[in-house]
Each structure stands twice: as C-alpha cells, then as structure tokens.
Design a protein around this motif. Structure first.
Motif, PDB file in Angstrom:
ATOM      1  N   PRO A  71       0.821  -1.215   0.000  1.00  0.00           N
ATOM      2  CA  PRO A  71       0.000   0.000   0.000  1.00  0.00           C
ATOM      3  C   PRO A  71       0.851   1.261   0.000  1.00  0.00           C
ATOM      4  CG  PRO A  71      -0.091  -1.090   2.145  1.00  0.00           C
ATOM      5  CD  PRO A  71       0.714  -1.976   1.244  1.00  0.00           C
ATOM      6  N   ASP A  72       0.232   2.372  -0.324  1.00  0.00           N
ATOM      7  CA  ASP A  72       0.912   3.665  -0.286  1.00  0.00           C
ATOM      8  C   ASP A  72       1.169   4.028   1.182  1.00  0.00           C
ATOM      9  OD1 ASP A  72       1.312   6.440  -0.031  1.00  0.00           O
ATOM     10  OD2 ASP A  72       0.350   6.801  -1.967  1.00  0.00           O
ATOM     11  N   PRO A  73       2.445   4.209   1.590  1.00  0.00           N
ATOM     12  CA  PRO A  73       2.739   4.491   3.001  1.00  0.00           C
ATOM     13  C   PRO A  73       2.041   5.735   3.518  1.00  0.00           C
ATOM     14  CG  PRO A  73       4.757   4.075   1.749  1.00  0.00           C
ATOM     15  CD  PRO A  73       3.647   4.138   0.747  1.00  0.00           C
ATOM     16  N   ALA A  74       1.885   6.757   2.665  1.00  0.00           N
ATOM     17  CA  ALA A  74       1.232   7.998   3.115  1.00  0.00           C
ATOM     18  C   ALA A  74      -0.249   7.748   3.406  1.00  0.00           C
ATOM     19  CB  ALA A  74       1.400   9.083   2.052  1.00  0.00           C
ATOM     20  N   ASP A  78      -1.953   8.200   7.108  1.00  0.00           N
ATOM     21  CA  ASP A  78      -3.128   9.067   7.334  1.00  0.00           C
ATOM     22  C   ASP A  78      -4.243   8.298   8.016  1.00  0.00           C
ATOM     23  OD1 ASP A  78      -1.975  11.230   6.267  1.00  0.00           O
ATOM     24  OD2 ASP A  78      -3.100  11.246   4.381  1.00  0.00           O
ATOM     25  N   MET A  79      -4.494   7.107   7.506  1.00  0.00           N
ATOM     26  CA  MET A  79      -5.602   6.296   8.045  1.00  0.00           C
ATOM     27  C   MET A  79      -5.341   5.928   9.510  1.00  0.00           C
ATOM     28  SD  MET A  79      -6.848   2.563   6.696  1.00  0.00           S
ATOM     29  CE  MET A  79      -5.294   1.751   7.090  1.00  0.00           C
ATOM     30  N   VAL A  80      -4.117   5.471   9.776  1.00  0.00           N
ATOM     31  CA  VAL A  80      -3.779   5.027  11.134  1.00  0.00           C
ATOM     32  C   VAL A  80      -3.804   6.218  12.091  1.00  0.00           C
ATOM     33  CG1 VAL A  80      -1.859   4.142  12.525  1.00  0.00           C
ATOM     34  CG2 VAL A  80      -2.513   2.991  10.407  1.00  0.00           C
ATOM     35  N   SER A  81      -3.330   7.358  11.600  1.00  0.00           N
ATOM     36  CA  SER A  81      -3.298   8.530  12.466  1.00  0.00           C
ATOM     37  C   SER A  81      -4.703   9.027  12.790  1.00  0.00           C
ATOM     38  CB  SER A  81      -2.451   9.569  11.749  1.00  0.00           C
ATOM     39  OG  SER A  81      -2.844  10.826  12.038  1.00  0.00           O
ATOM     40  N   SER A  82      -5.620   8.939  11.814  1.00  0.00           N
ATOM     41  CA  SER A  82      -6.965   9.474  12.084  1.00  0.00           C
ATOM     42  C   SER A  82      -7.894   8.451  12.724  1.00  0.00           C
ATOM     43  CB  SER A  82      -7.598  10.014  10.800  1.00  0.00           C
ATOM     44  OG  SER A  82      -7.735   8.964   9.869  1.00  0.00           O
ATOM     45  N   ARG A  83      -7.691   7.151  12.447  1.00  0.00           N
ATOM     46  CA  ARG A  83      -8.682   6.170  12.936  1.00  0.00           C
ATOM     47  C   ARG A  83      -8.093   5.060  13.809  1.00  0.00           C
ATOM     48  NH1 ARG A  83     -13.571   5.750   8.588  1.00  0.00           N
ATOM     49  NH2 ARG A  83     -13.101   7.636   7.414  1.00  0.00           N
ATOM     50  N   GLY A  84      -6.754   5.039  13.953  1.00  0.00           N
ATOM     51  CA  GLY A  84      -6.149   4.023  14.809  1.00  0.00           C
ATOM     52  C   GLY A  84      -5.582   2.851  14.028  1.00  0.00           C
ATOM     53  N   ARG A  96     -13.781  -1.666   5.750  1.00  0.00           N
ATOM     54  CA  ARG A  96     -13.723  -1.521   4.297  1.00  0.00           C
ATOM     55  C   ARG A  96     -12.689  -0.484   3.889  1.00  0.00           C
ATOM     56  NH1 ARG A  96     -19.376  -3.143   4.564  1.00  0.00           N
ATOM     57  NH2 ARG A  96     -19.980  -1.086   5.338  1.00  0.00           N
ATOM     58  N   LEU A  97     -12.543   0.567   4.693  1.00  0.00           N
ATOM     59  CA  LEU A  97     -11.526   1.574   4.377  1.00  0.00           C
ATOM     60  C   LEU A  97     -10.130   0.966   4.452  1.00  0.00           C
ATOM     61  CD1 LEU A  97     -10.708   4.525   3.800  1.00  0.00           C
ATOM     62  CD2 LEU A  97     -10.585   4.863   6.283  1.00  0.00           C
ATOM     63  N   CYS A  98      -9.884   0.183   5.516  1.00  0.00           N
ATOM     64  CA  CYS A  98      -8.569  -0.441   5.671  1.00  0.00           C
ATOM     65  C   CYS A  98      -8.289  -1.382   4.492  1.00  0.00           C
ATOM     66  CB  CYS A  98      -8.521  -1.188   7.003  1.00  0.00           C
ATOM     67  SG  CYS A  98      -6.889  -1.855   7.383  1.00  0.00           S
TER      68      CYS A  98
END
Ligand code: SF4
Length: 223
Positions: A71-74, A78-84, A96-98
């Motif tokens: 996956p794209d690291p950025a 972003d996903m991990v920073s905003s949703r855990g 589904r987002l993950c």
C-alpha cells in the motif's frame, strides 16, 4: 485455461496469490507450463509471519521471483493517524476503508500494468462466490479463476499429490489465510469464509479485491 492465458497474454499476465492452497495449485500448474510465469502478492503490512515463510518457500521451490505489492505508506499513515491501528474492529466502514487502502488500491495500481491475472477463487467457498466464472472481462482486463469449479477436496488432493508447500496456519484450523488481525480458525461445519472479520454480523466476507474498486467505494460511501 492457464495455458490459454499464458500464450495469449505473455508477460501481461500474472498470478495473484496469498499462498493459500488454491494459489499454490495455480502457481504449480503455471510454472510447469512456463517457468517464467509472473507471480505477485499483496503485502498489506498486517500479514502473519507464516505468510512470509511461504513466500520464501515458493521462491525457493520454483526458482521464481514473487513481486510484492504494497500500500501507499502515506495513505496508511493518514488512516492510522486518524482512525487508529486496528480501526477495522470499530465498524464495517472502517474495515472496508482499511481493505481499500491496504488491498484494493495497491491491487488496482498493479493491475494497471497487466492485461490479465489469475486468482484462486472457488465457487463453493461462499454464496458470494457461487457464480464465479473461469474467465471474466472486468474493467478492461481479463480475470481468470482456473479453479472456479474445483471443490476443496480436489484442491487438497492436488496439493498432496504434488507435495506442494502448505501454509502453516492450515494446521491450526484456518480455512483461509488473510491478514493476521482479521482471520481466525474455523470450527467444523462453519463456512470457509467464517474466519474472516468474525466480529462482524451480516456483513459480506469479501474485502473488495474481487469486486471493482469503484463499486466498493460507491457502496461504502468512502473516498
Ligand atoms: Fe485491514 Fe483487516 Fe482488511 Fe487486512 S483484512 S486490509 S488488516 S481490514
């Protein structure tokens, strides 16, 4: 079907595998038809250690490279920073987002360079896969499921007869192999896909890589 795909698409054809038994059968058949067949895998960043051992076992046995798609690291950051980190346990939309960021989008980027690819889907794995065609035109590409009409016992028989490498998690009761936090073993009599996202009720047991990404995004309202 594999012989046709290899001769028709050449280097624009590749096998996608997560090193489950079905993928191993397809790789084994394809290598015997063409030792230079392309094989790729999606490394979501959440795979169990045993999957990396399988990757090495496959490279060694067949003397092939395995192209690793990530996956794209950025996007992951972003996903991990905003949703855990383990956002998928929170809601089906998060799950589904993950899957979209770690699987669907990387797969789309990989498929952009291919005319055809093969996967290990079988019709009897779940009702969602019951109509799987062996050859399908999808988003301008050809998706091939050579084992669509095989059942589990036929796969097991081939694996045993050819002494193929077997993912270690099968011996711990897993019926399918996916990301470590999202896959568990299944009990006797349970659906093969029951070990995927087991905490969700009444949700599809598909991550989106076997539907078009556009369809997934539309359905989930994400993006
Ligand atoms: Fe994320 Fe789980 Fe999907 Fe893997 S299976 S991409 S960890 S939600």
């Amino acid at each position: 079907v594999l012989k046709w795909a290899l001769s028709t698409f050449g280097d624009s054809f590749a096998i996608a595998t997560s090193f489950q038994k079905e993928g191993m059968v397809i790789v084994d058949m394809a290598v015997r038809l063409n030792p230079r067949v392309r094989v790729f895998t999606l490394d979501t960043g959440r795979l169990p250690d045993e999957t990396y051992l399988m990757m090495d076992a496959v490279k060694k046995r067949y003397a092939i490279d395995v192209e690793v798609v990530r996956p794209d690291p950025a996007e992951v950051a972003d996903m991990v920073s905003s949703r855990g980190v383990d956002l998928f346990y929170e809601s089906p939309d998060n799950r589904r987002l993950c899957c979209e960021i770690r699987k669907v989008r990387p797969l789309e980027r990989k498929l952009a360079g291919l005319e055809a690819w093969a996967v290990g889907l079988r019709r009897d794995q779940s009702c969602e896969r019951a109509e799987t065609p062996k050859v399908q035109s999808l988003d301008g590409r050809v998706k091939i499921s050579p084992l669509a009409d095989w059942d589990r016992s036929r796969v097991d028989a081939y694996v045993s007869r050819r002494k193929l490498p077997v993912h270690p998690l099968y011996t711990r009761g897993f019926a399918t192999i996916g990301c470590a936090p999202c896959t568990r073993s299944v009990k006797p009599g349970e659906d093969e896909r029951a070990g995927r996202w087991w905490w969700e009720q009444n949700e599809s047991k598909e991550c989106g890589i076997h539907v078009t990404a556009a369809g997934l995004v539309r359905r989930s309202g994400l993006h």
